[in-house]
Motif scaffolding. Structure first.
Motif, PDB file in Angstrom:
ATOM      1  N   ARG A  67       0.850  -1.193   0.000  1.00  0.00           N
ATOM      2  CA  ARG A  67       0.000   0.000   0.000  1.00  0.00           C
ATOM      3  C   ARG A  67       0.886   1.243   0.000  1.00  0.00           C
ATOM      4  NH1 ARG A  67      -5.036  -1.853  -1.378  1.00  0.00           N
ATOM      5  NH2 ARG A  67      -5.610  -3.625  -0.073  1.00  0.00           N
TER       6      ARG A  67
ATOM      7  N   ASP B 172      -0.392   4.460   0.446  1.00  0.00           N
ATOM      8  CA  ASP B 172      -1.159   5.595   0.973  1.00  0.00           C
ATOM      9  C   ASP B 172      -0.304   6.632   1.701  1.00  0.00           C
ATOM     10  OD1 ASP B 172      -4.282   4.304   1.041  1.00  0.00           O
ATOM     11  OD2 ASP B 172      -2.619   2.905   1.069  1.00  0.00           O
ATOM     12  N   SER B 173       0.566   6.166   2.587  1.00  0.00           N
ATOM     13  CA  SER B 173       1.308   7.100   3.436  1.00  0.00           C
ATOM     14  C   SER B 173       2.373   7.875   2.660  1.00  0.00           C
ATOM     15  CB  SER B 173       1.959   6.346   4.596  1.00  0.00           C
ATOM     16  OG  SER B 173       2.905   5.416   4.101  1.00  0.00           O
TER      17      SER B 173
ATOM     18  N   VAL C 111      -3.969   1.326  -3.041  1.00  0.00           N
ATOM     19  CA  VAL C 111      -4.383   2.281  -2.001  1.00  0.00           C
ATOM     20  C   VAL C 111      -5.623   1.768  -1.272  1.00  0.00           C
ATOM     21  CG1 VAL C 111      -3.436   4.305  -3.169  1.00  0.00           C
ATOM     22  CG2 VAL C 111      -5.786   3.636  -3.617  1.00  0.00           C
TER      23      VAL C 111
ATOM     24  N   THR D 255      -8.303   6.286   1.382  1.00  0.00           N
ATOM     25  CA  THR D 255      -7.447   7.213   0.646  1.00  0.00           C
ATOM     26  C   THR D 255      -8.119   7.620  -0.662  1.00  0.00           C
ATOM     27  OG1 THR D 255      -5.455   6.227   1.600  1.00  0.00           O
ATOM     28  CG2 THR D 255      -5.178   7.532  -0.410  1.00  0.00           C
TER      29      THR D 255
ATOM     30  N   TYR E 110      -7.449  12.498  -5.057  1.00  0.00           N
ATOM     31  CA  TYR E 110      -6.760  11.698  -6.076  1.00  0.00           C
ATOM     32  C   TYR E 110      -7.738  11.427  -7.219  1.00  0.00           C
ATOM     33  CZ  TYR E 110      -3.234  11.277  -2.495  1.00  0.00           C
ATOM     34  OH  TYR E 110      -2.276  11.572  -1.551  1.00  0.00           O
TER      35      TYR E 110
END
Length: 502
Positions: free
Chosen positions: A66, A68-69, A310, A314, A326
């Protein structure tokens, strides 16, 4: 071609001698063909390829990473938009784009390696007819758009110009594509300006890292993905051809988008005026979970993040105004400078990420019988064309309106989206809008006026059928003199200087 002794030694060093287990059973002709194929395999590359495939398959079986961060949206400074820009700004971009086309600095490059398997046809996608009144195929529509954009650029700048068309095929699609173009006289284009070339084929690999035999004398091969473009540009000396022609800017796109604007002068002009070396057209995602990749930054570097990479929370993030954070959906429609492509081909293409696809690959068993597996048994590796964004020194994104520029053809009718029906509907809806905006009136079978409607539901046909030839209008321009106050019966074909009610 290498000798059988040299080939055998190379396969032995790569741990792949099983490929020759039926050698003694082959005819002289079969041996000659197979030896030619095996001679193309570099032992060191084969070792790396098989090892990478087995490792990638092991990773694919686990949880996908992932991102995301580590993600950030594209900085607004580097986004242009057809939908949100002032008309004067759009005119400036378009004028710049037409100027570059007029001085022969622009070419288009088509990624056409895919077969029509998912459409249920045995020929390349570009040869597909979605059922338009004219019966035109994707290739014909695109060829005619090139002719029209050349004509418009020549008129606006007072000089005859050429937009070369580079077409990357695969082993499966080169021959039928060449024949189709020849049989159709290249749809009016000069054959010397239509350059077809082939991307590499790479072996399919079993889960234990062994190349798969499709027949006793043939390895199971697959194209190396649209990211194979960068190696193919070198292998086929395409960059040298571009340099010889004076091409500086490339519009790269996939064959299956029926609404693609060939050598789009607005997009070209925007990228040139921004000083970009790499650009991507994007459309606003229709909804958070739409299964398209998004253009964004990861660890400060531009890339396309797939929806599977993701978390839903998110994907669902929104700005205070309600827009998705996004939202920049990737549509495989790109701008590159020739200099950037040269740099990628020479320095970076070996660094491109290998994406793994687990597939059912037909093979021959130990007794030489051909087996069609019922479950996945092999690994096909491919690279993606957009994975070069990370190497750009000046990347830009360019937002376009989905209903005007993006309607892909991927699935046979019966699927919910991206079918011949949805592609046909998208094009005919666009042409209907153009005709109404140009002042045309549509009549039903009884001669009664049809109430005009510029917006229709995505899954609905337009109120009337009207197909406008790209040779008449590139993107809706110049139609008033032909259609204003004209009464048209559906279906109507606007072709040349006349209107035909079919």
């Amino acid at each position: 071609m290498r000798s059988i002794e040299e080939v055998r030694a190379g396969l032995e060093s790569a741990g792949q001698t099983h490929a020759l287990r039926f050698w003694a059973e082959l005819s002289a002709e079969q041996k000659r063909e197979f030896l030619g194929e095996l001679s193309l395999l570099d032992p060191e590359e084969l070792i790396q390829h098989c090892r990478a495939a087995a490792e990638a398959a092991g990773r694919a079986a686990g949880e996908e990473e992932r991102l995301d961060s580590r993600m950030e949206p594209v900085d607004p400074e580097f986004i242009g938009s057809v939908c949100k820009s002032e008309p004067e700004t759009l005119r400036q971009w378009e004028a710049e784009g037409f100027l570059q086309i007029a001085v022969n600095k622009v070419a288009v490059l088509l990624l056409a390696g895919g077969q029509g398997t998912r459409l249920g046809v045995p020929y390349p996608k570009g040869m597909y007819n979605v059922g338009l009144p004219s019966g035109k195929t994707l290739y014909q529509i695109q060829a005619e758009r090139i002719q029209k954009v050349q004509e418009l650029a020549s008129e606006k700048n007072g000089s005859k110009c050429t937009v070369p068309w580079y077409i990357m095929t695969s082993e499966f699609t080169l021959q039928p594509t060449e024949k189709f173009f020849k049989d159709n006289s290249y749809f009016g284009l000069d054959p010397s300006n239509v350059v077809m070339f082939e991307q590499r084929m790479i072996p399919a690999v079993s889960f234990d890292g062994k190349i798969i035999l499709e027949k006793k004398n043939k390895i199971a091969m697959a194209p190396d993905g649209n990211g194979g473009l960068y190696r193919a540009l070198v292998d086929n000396k395409i960059l040298e051809d571009m340099e010889r022609r004076g091409v500086q800017y490339l519009h790269v796109y996939c064959v299956d988008n029926i609404l693609v604007k060939m050598a789009d002068p607005v997009f070209i002009g925007f990228c040139v005026m921004k000083g970009a070396d790499c650009g991507a057209k994007v459309v606003e995602k229709a909804y958070p979970a739409e299964p398209v990749g998004v253009v964004c930054r990861v660890d400060g570097v531009y890339q396309v993040v797939e929806y599977s990479e993701v978390l839903p929370e998110t994907a669902e993030q929104r700005h205070p105004g309600g827009e998705l954070v996004y939202s920049a959906g990737n549509i495989c429609n790109h701008f590159f400078t020739r200099g950037f492509l040269q740099e990628v081909a020479q320095k970076f293409q070996v660094q491109l990420k290998q994406h793994v696809a687990i597939k059912k690959v037909p093979f021959v068993d130990e007794e030489g019988n051909i087996v069609k597996p019922t479950k996945p048994n092999g690994i096909k590796m491919e690279k993606f064309v957009f994975d070069v964004f990370q190497f750009s020194k000046k990347f830009v994104a360019f937002e376009v309106c989905r209903e005007d520029e993006f309607s892909p053809l991927k699935n046979a009718d019966g699927a919910p989206v991206d079918t011949p029906t949805t592609a046909r509907r998208s094009l005919l809806s666009q042409h209907y809008r153009w005709a109404v905006q140009a002042g045309a009136n549509f009549l039903d079978d009884q001669g009664n006026p049809i109430v005009p409607k510029l917006r229709t539901a995505q899954d609905a046909d337009p109120p009337a059928v009207c197909e406008i030839s790209p040779l008449v209008s590139y993107f809706g321009e110049g139609l008033e003199k032909l259609l204003k106050q004209r009464n048209l019966k559906s279906p109507a074909i606007v072709n040349g200087s006349f209107v035909k009610n079919s």
